[in-house]
Design a protein around this motif. Structure first.
Motif, PDB file in Angstrom:
ATOM      1  N   ARG A   1       0.833  -1.204   0.000  1.00  0.00           N
ATOM      2  CA  ARG A   1       0.000   0.000   0.000  1.00  0.00           C
ATOM      3  C   ARG A   1       0.863   1.247   0.000  1.00  0.00           C
ATOM      4  O   ARG A   1       1.860   1.333   0.702  1.00  0.00           O
ATOM      5  CB  ARG A   1      -0.906  -0.022   1.241  1.00  0.00           C
ATOM      6  N   PHE A   2       0.475   2.224  -0.815  1.00  0.00           N
ATOM      7  CA  PHE A   2       1.173   3.506  -0.868  1.00  0.00           C
ATOM      8  C   PHE A   2       0.133   4.601  -0.661  1.00  0.00           C
ATOM      9  O   PHE A   2      -0.774   4.767  -1.479  1.00  0.00           O
ATOM     10  CB  PHE A   2       1.881   3.682  -2.214  1.00  0.00           C
ATOM     11  N   ALA A   3       0.211   5.311   0.457  1.00  0.00           N
ATOM     12  CA  ALA A   3      -0.799   6.307   0.805  1.00  0.00           C
ATOM     13  C   ALA A   3      -0.150   7.664   1.035  1.00  0.00           C
ATOM     14  O   ALA A   3       0.950   7.767   1.596  1.00  0.00           O
ATOM     15  CB  ALA A   3      -1.562   5.878   2.048  1.00  0.00           C
ATOM     16  N   VAL A   4      -0.849   8.704   0.597  1.00  0.00           N
ATOM     17  CA  VAL A   4      -0.397  10.085   0.761  1.00  0.00           C
ATOM     18  C   VAL A   4      -1.503  10.863   1.461  1.00  0.00           C
ATOM     19  O   VAL A   4      -2.676  10.754   1.103  1.00  0.00           O
ATOM     20  CB  VAL A   4      -0.083  10.745  -0.595  1.00  0.00           C
ATOM     21  N   THR A   5      -1.133  11.642   2.456  1.00  0.00           N
ATOM     22  CA  THR A   5      -2.096  12.441   3.202  1.00  0.00           C
ATOM     23  C   THR A   5      -1.706  13.906   3.130  1.00  0.00           C
ATOM     24  O   THR A   5      -0.531  14.248   3.302  1.00  0.00           O
ATOM     25  CB  THR A   5      -2.145  12.002   4.678  1.00  0.00           C
ATOM     26  N   GLY A   6      -2.692  14.779   2.887  1.00  0.00           N
ATOM     27  CA  GLY A   6      -2.406  16.204   2.847  1.00  0.00           C
ATOM     28  C   GLY A   6      -3.618  17.008   2.416  1.00  0.00           C
ATOM     29  O   GLY A   6      -4.664  16.439   2.062  1.00  0.00           O
ATOM     30  N   PRO A   7      -3.518  18.328   2.427  1.00  0.00           N
ATOM     31  CA  PRO A   7      -4.613  19.177   1.954  1.00  0.00           C
ATOM     32  C   PRO A   7      -4.898  18.916   0.475  1.00  0.00           C
ATOM     33  O   PRO A   7      -3.991  18.564  -0.290  1.00  0.00           O
ATOM     34  CB  PRO A   7      -4.084  20.604   2.179  1.00  0.00           C
ATOM     35  N   LEU A   8      -6.140  19.094   0.086  1.00  0.00           N
ATOM     36  CA  LEU A   8      -6.561  18.748  -1.270  1.00  0.00           C
ATOM     37  C   LEU A   8      -5.722  19.448  -2.330  1.00  0.00           C
ATOM     38  O   LEU A   8      -5.330  18.838  -3.332  1.00  0.00           O
ATOM     39  CB  LEU A   8      -8.044  19.098  -1.454  1.00  0.00           C
ATOM     40  N   GLN A   9      -5.419  20.727  -2.129  1.00  0.00           N
ATOM     41  CA  GLN A   9      -4.674  21.456  -3.152  1.00  0.00           C
ATOM     42  C   GLN A   9      -3.258  20.917  -3.323  1.00  0.00           C
ATOM     43  O   GLN A   9      -2.685  20.960  -4.416  1.00  0.00           O
ATOM     44  CB  GLN A   9      -4.627  22.956  -2.829  1.00  0.00           C
TER      45      GLN A   9
END
Length: 220
Positions: free
Chosen positions: A43-51
């Motif tokens: 699994r490769f996941a990225v988290t952050g603000p939409l922009q």
């Protein structure tokens, strides 16, 4: 956890993350890691603000990512990567711990007030250096960083009733990931033992860069 290796990094913004991505792929570091018989990407996941997520999606190449959106007002603090420790939050002995539980949400309207209560309580925990929620479709998760295993234990003791209310009502807790040195994770074993599907990822400070807590806020 078993034969799995987890790589977690925090970046100032999308440009910083993409610079890191370019540096590791240009030198064939990722290719060498993913050679047959060495490792396979999970699994490769990225988290952050939409922009910021929009800037990342077109540049990640063959890394098929899951993107979780974080929102203002649902985070309690901020961290900055320095490479040196000036605060005692992360030390050469490697005491830093983190948690990341995953939930499936059936009723967002009912879940929202509970999520807010997590933020209000965690914002008062002096041992928690960052806490924030993010979502993707029906998936909800938090990321929490703690100065040591005692702070990790205290966090779960502080919010255990909220986890139960969320899990038995508008959502279901799917798994709980805990990250940190084994000796620190052991301090939180009793506080997390009753949760299902607990995955422990034991870290080694010799292959980590340190983080420095520079601000801790309770957001309204």
């Amino acid at each position: 956890a078993d034969n799995r290796v987890l790589w977690r990094s925090t970046f100032e913004d999308a440009d910083s993350m993409l610079g890191h991505h370019d540096a590791t792929t240009a030198g064939s570091v990722m290719d060498e890691l993913l050679e047959e018989g060495v490792a396979e990407q999970g699994r490769f996941a990225v988290t952050g603000p939409l922009q910021e997520l929009h800037k990342i999606k077109d540049r990640m190449g063959r890394l098929d990512g899951e993107y979780f959106e974080s929102q203002d007002g649902f985070q309690t603090g901020f961290i900055s990567q320095t490479g040196t420790d000036q605060t005692g939050i992360a030390t050469a002995e490697g005491t830093l711990c983190s948690s990341c539980p995953s939930f499936k949400v059936q009723d967002w309207t009912a879940a929202a007030p509970l999520v807010r209560q997590f933020i209000d309580r965690t914002g008062l925990e002096t041992g928690c250096t960052y806490f924030g929620w993010s979502s993707r479709g029906e998936d909800l998760q938090w990321h929490g960083n703690y100065k040591d295993g005692t702070a990790l234990r205290d966090h779960f003791n502080n919010v255990s009733d909220l986890i139960l209310a969320l899990d038995e009502g508008p959502a279901r807790m799917m798994k709980l990931e805990l990250h940190g040195p084994a000796v620190e994770l052991d301090k939180a074993r009793d506080a997390t033992a009753h949760f299902r599907d607990v995955l422990r990822y034991e870290s080694d400070h010799r292959v980590q860069r340190l983080v420095q807590r520079f601000e801790h806020l309770k957001q309204s």
